[in-house]
Motif scaffolding. Structure first.
Motif, PDB file in Angstrom:
ATOM      1  N   ALA A 183       0.830  -1.207   0.000  1.00 44.20           N
ATOM      2  CA  ALA A 183       0.000   0.000   0.000  1.00 44.20           C
ATOM      3  C   ALA A 183       0.864   1.256   0.000  1.00 44.20           C
ATOM      4  O   ALA A 183       0.544   2.240  -0.689  1.00 44.20           O
ATOM      5  N   ASN A 184       1.946   1.240   0.741  1.00 42.73           N
ATOM      6  CA  ASN A 184       2.823   2.415   0.750  1.00 42.73           C
ATOM      7  C   ASN A 184       3.542   2.568  -0.590  1.00 42.73           C
ATOM      8  O   ASN A 184       3.855   3.681  -1.006  1.00 42.73           O
ATOM      9  N   GLY A 185       3.784   1.470  -1.278  1.00 41.17           N
ATOM     10  CA  GLY A 185       4.344   1.557  -2.628  1.00 41.17           C
ATOM     11  C   GLY A 185       3.379   2.232  -3.586  1.00 41.17           C
ATOM     12  O   GLY A 185       3.778   3.050  -4.420  1.00 41.17           O
ATOM     13  N   VAL A 186       2.100   1.916  -3.467  1.00 45.54           N
ATOM     14  CA  VAL A 186       1.085   2.589  -4.284  1.00 45.54           C
ATOM     15  C   VAL A 186       1.024   4.074  -3.923  1.00 45.54           C
ATOM     16  O   VAL A 186       0.888   4.935  -4.788  1.00 45.54           O
ATOM     17  N   ARG A 187       1.159   4.367  -2.631  1.00 45.64           N
ATOM     18  CA  ARG A 187       1.184   5.769  -2.175  1.00 45.64           C
ATOM     19  C   ARG A 187       2.332   6.525  -2.848  1.00 45.64           C
ATOM     20  O   ARG A 187       2.167   7.658  -3.308  1.00 45.64           O
ATOM     21  N   HIS A 188       3.489   5.902  -2.919  1.00 48.90           N
ATOM     22  CA  HIS A 188       4.628   6.554  -3.570  1.00 48.90           C
ATOM     23  C   HIS A 188       4.397   6.712  -5.075  1.00 48.90           C
ATOM     24  O   HIS A 188       4.847   7.698  -5.670  1.00 48.90           O
ATOM     25  N   LEU A 189       3.716   5.772  -5.699  1.00 48.57           N
ATOM     26  CA  LEU A 189       3.389   5.925  -7.121  1.00 48.57           C
ATOM     27  C   LEU A 189       2.434   7.099  -7.335  1.00 48.57           C
ATOM     28  O   LEU A 189       2.541   7.818  -8.331  1.00 48.57           O
ATOM     29  N   ILE A 190       1.514   7.292  -6.391  1.00 51.61           N
ATOM     30  CA  ILE A 190       0.609   8.446  -6.469  1.00 51.61           C
ATOM     31  C   ILE A 190       1.410   9.726  -6.359  1.00 51.61           C
ATOM     32  O   ILE A 190       1.181  10.691  -7.110  1.00 51.61           O
ATOM     33  N   TRP A 191       2.370   9.756  -5.450  1.00 51.07           N
ATOM     34  CA  TRP A 191       3.219  10.942  -5.316  1.00 51.07           C
ATOM     35  C   TRP A 191       4.055  11.160  -6.579  1.00 51.07           C
ATOM     36  O   TRP A 191       4.270  12.301  -6.997  1.00 51.07           O
ATOM     37  N   ASP A 192       4.550  10.082  -7.164  1.00 50.39           N
ATOM     38  CA  ASP A 192       5.346  10.208  -8.390  1.00 50.39           C
ATOM     39  C   ASP A 192       4.520  10.787  -9.532  1.00 50.39           C
ATOM     40  O   ASP A 192       5.076  11.410 -10.440  1.00 50.39           O
ATOM     41  N   ALA A 193       3.208  10.574  -9.488  1.00 52.47           N
ATOM     42  CA  ALA A 193       2.323  11.140 -10.504  1.00 52.47           C
ATOM     43  C   ALA A 193       2.006  12.609 -10.216  1.00 52.47           C
ATOM     44  O   ALA A 193       1.296  13.248 -10.985  1.00 52.47           O
ATOM     45  N   GLY A 194       2.526  13.140  -9.102  1.00 51.99           N
ATOM     46  CA  GLY A 194       2.315  14.540  -8.767  1.00 51.99           C
ATOM     47  C   GLY A 194       1.030  14.805  -8.001  1.00 51.99           C
ATOM     48  O   GLY A 194       0.599  15.947  -7.888  1.00 51.99           O
ATOM     49  N   LYS A 195       0.422  13.780  -7.468  1.00 53.05           N
ATOM     50  CA  LYS A 195      -0.835  13.921  -6.724  1.00 53.05           C
ATOM     51  C   LYS A 195      -0.573  13.829  -5.226  1.00 53.05           C
ATOM     52  O   LYS A 195       0.390  13.188  -4.796  1.00 53.05           O
ATOM     53  N   GLU A 196      -1.458  14.413  -4.438  1.00 51.82           N
ATOM     54  CA  GLU A 196      -1.451  14.309  -2.971  1.00 51.82           C
ATOM     55  C   GLU A 196      -0.122  14.753  -2.348  1.00 51.82           C
ATOM     56  O   GLU A 196       0.354  14.164  -1.384  1.00 51.82           O
ATOM     57  N   LEU A 197       0.478  15.812  -2.861  1.00 55.13           N
ATOM     58  CA  LEU A 197       1.761  16.269  -2.353  1.00 55.13           C
ATOM     59  C   LEU A 197       1.634  17.376  -1.307  1.00 55.13           C
ATOM     60  O   LEU A 197       2.644  17.859  -0.802  1.00 55.13           O
ATOM     61  N   THR A 198       0.415  17.769  -0.963  1.00 57.19           N
ATOM     62  CA  THR A 198       0.229  18.751   0.096  1.00 57.19           C
ATOM     63  C   THR A 198       0.321  18.038   1.444  1.00 57.19           C
ATOM     64  O   THR A 198       0.247  16.812   1.514  1.00 57.19           O
ATOM     65  N   MET A 199       0.469  18.801   2.514  1.00 56.82           N
ATOM     66  CA  MET A 199       0.528  18.186   3.840  1.00 56.82           C
ATOM     67  C   MET A 199      -0.751  17.422   4.142  1.00 56.82           C
ATOM     68  O   MET A 199      -0.712  16.326   4.703  1.00 56.82           O
ATOM     69  N   LYS A 200      -1.875  18.005   3.745  1.00 56.46           N
ATOM     70  CA  LYS A 200      -3.153  17.335   3.959  1.00 56.46           C
ATOM     71  C   LYS A 200      -3.208  16.021   3.163  1.00 56.46           C
ATOM     72  O   LYS A 200      -3.659  14.994   3.666  1.00 56.46           O
ATOM     73  N   GLY A 201      -2.731  16.048   1.930  1.00 56.00           N
ATOM     74  CA  GLY A 201      -2.716  14.847   1.093  1.00 56.00           C
ATOM     75  C   GLY A 201      -1.761  13.791   1.618  1.00 56.00           C
ATOM     76  O   GLY A 201      -2.051  12.591   1.570  1.00 56.00           O
ATOM     77  N   VAL A 202      -0.616  14.222   2.130  1.00 53.33           N
ATOM     78  CA  VAL A 202       0.369  13.274   2.676  1.00 53.33           C
ATOM     79  C   VAL A 202      -0.221  12.546   3.875  1.00 53.33           C
ATOM     80  O   VAL A 202      -0.099  11.322   4.001  1.00 53.33           O
ATOM     81  N   TYR A 203      -0.875  13.297   4.751  1.00 58.50           N
ATOM     82  CA  TYR A 203      -1.489  12.657   5.917  1.00 58.50           C
ATOM     83  C   TYR A 203      -2.691  11.799   5.516  1.00 58.50           C
ATOM     84  O   TYR A 203      -2.897  10.720   6.083  1.00 58.50           O
ATOM     85  N   ARG A 204      -3.474  12.265   4.551  1.00 62.69           N
ATOM     86  CA  ARG A 204      -4.626  11.482   4.091  1.00 62.69           C
ATOM     87  C   ARG A 204      -4.166  10.138   3.524  1.00 62.69           C
ATOM     88  O   ARG A 204      -4.722   9.090   3.852  1.00 62.69           O
TER      89      ARG A 204
END
Length: 174
Positions: free
Chosen positions: A134-155
């Protein structure tokens, strides 16, 4: 072009007196030479290191979710890789040296264990696997430029933990 040559000529003094004079000025102003032994240098360095303040490291910072999830991601990655290589080597050695390590013998051994031990083994395998996935998928989401705000990181961090808890529990008990 002529101005460039003239400019470069000003940077390189051709007169020996100017070169000698500039070196003397540099040596008098900036270079301070001290003659000492290697042992004395080490002694001075040790004394200087004793006077340095120690870094507070992590004790002055408030623990955060991002630390924990990142640390768990690294630890689970190492543990899963070690387990994978261990099982792979055991299978290879079992086949090579006729040790009787195959899928049937492992399954029969697992069935012979008590139920709480079976659940503990399954949980030990399921929770790290799903957290790391699941954390690997989270990193793929970040690599796509999504959820990079503090709120998104915690979400996404809480989503990883919730997914791990639900799916890990499911695979442990069912």
């Amino acid at each position: 072009m002529l101005s460039t040559r003239l400019g470069l000529g000003l940077l390189k003094p051709s007169n020996k007196f100017l070169t000698l004079k500039s070196q003397q000025i540099i040596s008098k102003r900036f270079i301070n030479q001290v003659t000492t032994t290697h042992e004395r240098e080490q002694e001075i360095l040790t004394q200087q290191r004793k006077n340095r303040p120690s870094s507070p490291h992590l004790t002055i910072y408030q623990p955060q979710l991002t630390w924990y999830v990142s640390s768990l991601h690294r630890v689970t990655g190492v543990l899963l890789a070690g387990a994978f290589y261990g099982v792979t080597v055991a299978y290879a050695a079992g086949d090579l040296f006729n040790l009787g390590i195959d899928s049937n013998s492992i399954a029969s051994y697992f069935q012979s264990l008590s139920t709480p031990t079976q659940y503990a083994i399954k949980a030990t395998a399921a929770f790290p696997f799903f957290l790391h996935a699941a954390n690997g998928v989270r990193h793929l989401i970040w690599d796509a430029g999504k959820e990079l705000t503090m709120k998104g990181v915690y979400r996404t961090g809480y989503s990883v933990l919730a997914f791990t808890a639900v799916i890990g529990t499911f695979y442990t008990f069912f």
